[in-house]
Design a protein around this motif. Sequence first.
Motif, short mmCIF file in Angstrom:
data_model
loop_
_atom_site.label_atom_id
_atom_site.label_comp_id
_atom_site.label_asym_id
_atom_site.label_seq_id
_atom_site.Cartn_x
_atom_site.Cartn_y
_atom_site.Cartn_z
N MET A 80 26.57 30.16 45.11
CA MET A 80 26.65 28.76 44.65
C MET A 80 25.38 28.37 43.90
N ASN A 81 24.24 28.77 44.45
CA ASN A 81 22.98 28.46 43.79
C ASN A 81 22.88 29.19 42.45
N LEU A 82 23.44 30.38 42.38
CA LEU A 82 23.42 31.17 41.15
C LEU A 82 24.19 30.48 40.03
N VAL A 83 25.34 29.87 40.36
CA VAL A 83 26.22 29.33 39.31
C VAL A 83 26.19 27.81 39.16
N ALA A 84 25.49 27.12 40.08
CA ALA A 84 25.52 25.65 39.99
C ALA A 84 24.15 25.02 40.25
N ARG A 126 33.86 26.23 41.29
CA ARG A 126 33.55 27.18 40.23
C ARG A 126 33.83 28.62 40.70
N ILE A 127 33.66 28.83 42.00
CA ILE A 127 33.90 30.15 42.59
C ILE A 127 35.36 30.31 42.99
N LEU A 155 31.11 39.27 41.88
CA LEU A 155 29.85 39.35 41.15
C LEU A 155 29.85 40.50 40.14
N LEU A 156 30.36 41.66 40.57
CA LEU A 156 30.31 42.84 39.71
C LEU A 156 31.33 42.78 38.58
N SER A 157 32.33 41.92 38.72
CA SER A 157 33.33 41.78 37.65
C SER A 157 32.75 41.13 36.40
N LYS A 161 29.23 35.34 34.96
CA LYS A 161 27.97 35.40 34.20
C LYS A 161 27.74 34.19 33.31
N GLU A 162 28.79 33.69 32.71
CA GLU A 162 28.63 32.55 31.80
C GLU A 162 28.15 31.30 32.54
N HIS A 163 28.30 31.29 33.88
CA HIS A 163 27.90 30.13 34.66
C HIS A 163 26.52 30.27 35.31
N TYR A 164 25.84 31.40 35.13
CA TYR A 164 24.54 31.60 35.79
C TYR A 164 23.57 30.50 35.35
N GLU A 165 22.93 29.87 36.34
CA GLU A 165 21.99 28.78 36.04
C GLU A 165 20.59 29.04 36.57
N ILE A 166 20.38 30.24 37.15
CA ILE A 166 19.05 30.65 37.56
C ILE A 166 18.83 32.05 37.01
#
Length: 324
Positions: A80-84, A126-127, A155-157, A161-166
């Motif tokens: 969640m932190n990764l994408v938001a 988002r997930i 994650l590996l799919s 990636k387009e949502h990564y925010e960190i």
Amino acid sequence: MNKGPISQFIQHHYRHFNAAALVDAAKGYETHLLEGGKMMVTLAGAMSTAELGISFAEMIRQGKVDIISCTGANLEEDIMNLVAHTHYKRVPNYRDLSPQDEWALLEKGFNRVTDTCIPEEEAFRRIQTHIFKIWKDAETKGERYFPHEYMYKLLLSGVMKEHYEIDPKHSWMLAAAEKNIPIVVPGWEDSTMGNIFASYCIKGELKAATMKSGIEYMVWLSDWYRNNSAGKGVGFFQIGGGIAGDFPICVVPMMYQDLEWHDVPFWSYFCQISDSTTSYGSYSGAVPNEKITWGKLDINTPKFIVESDATIVAPLIFAYLLGW
């Protein structure tokens, strides 16, 4: 390894009490690895929302973690932190909030974890779309996986990636997925994704059996432990208390007492970061020696307990081990 400024500061200033225990635990961890041992790290609480990934992901990449046990919350909250991340809201004055203030946060779609509010729509939803497809595809093929395996597939799919925010290097789940580190997630049902999965089962869109269970995690862990506990053995580094630590540590007495396999090595290093108090009825605050009576630790197992805040202590120990 030449130690960097953080490690040098720790060694120079941290000489007594909990500070000294922190240094001793870090040096014990380091020695365990240098002598060929493996290490389990367990994550309780909201360590992912506390962004432990900033140091923990590098621990994984550098091969200083061999297996992880974590709550379902920690499994999902790192993603969640990764994408938001940019949608999170920090509330420094969280101790002053009234019930009305809390309700206002809820109405804005925020779920509060101490001083940090997780944005429900951006984080969970988002997930959800992507993970449901992965769950459904597995079920259609008659396949079953563990909770963390579905997250690894997600994650590996690359669909997120387009949502990564960190910076992706700060995501411990991404680091674990890329190295395929085994994870045990006891009580996964007690998580947002667990609740979402249950909702699909109630609606008849998924079958509960598509998700492997906690019992299956224990069976799997017993096999992993037997295959990895030769030589120096497996150490146990416990951040916080609760099921993330209690579940996996029991694999040793389970094999020794319940299966009557008398060639099972004890955990060969133990450290817990905790501020819990046993006199309040908390098992999580039990001193390591008590675990001898449960058949978890040997008399000679190096044992450490740092009675302090895990959000402060864990990154410092990891910094020492990484030579920062």
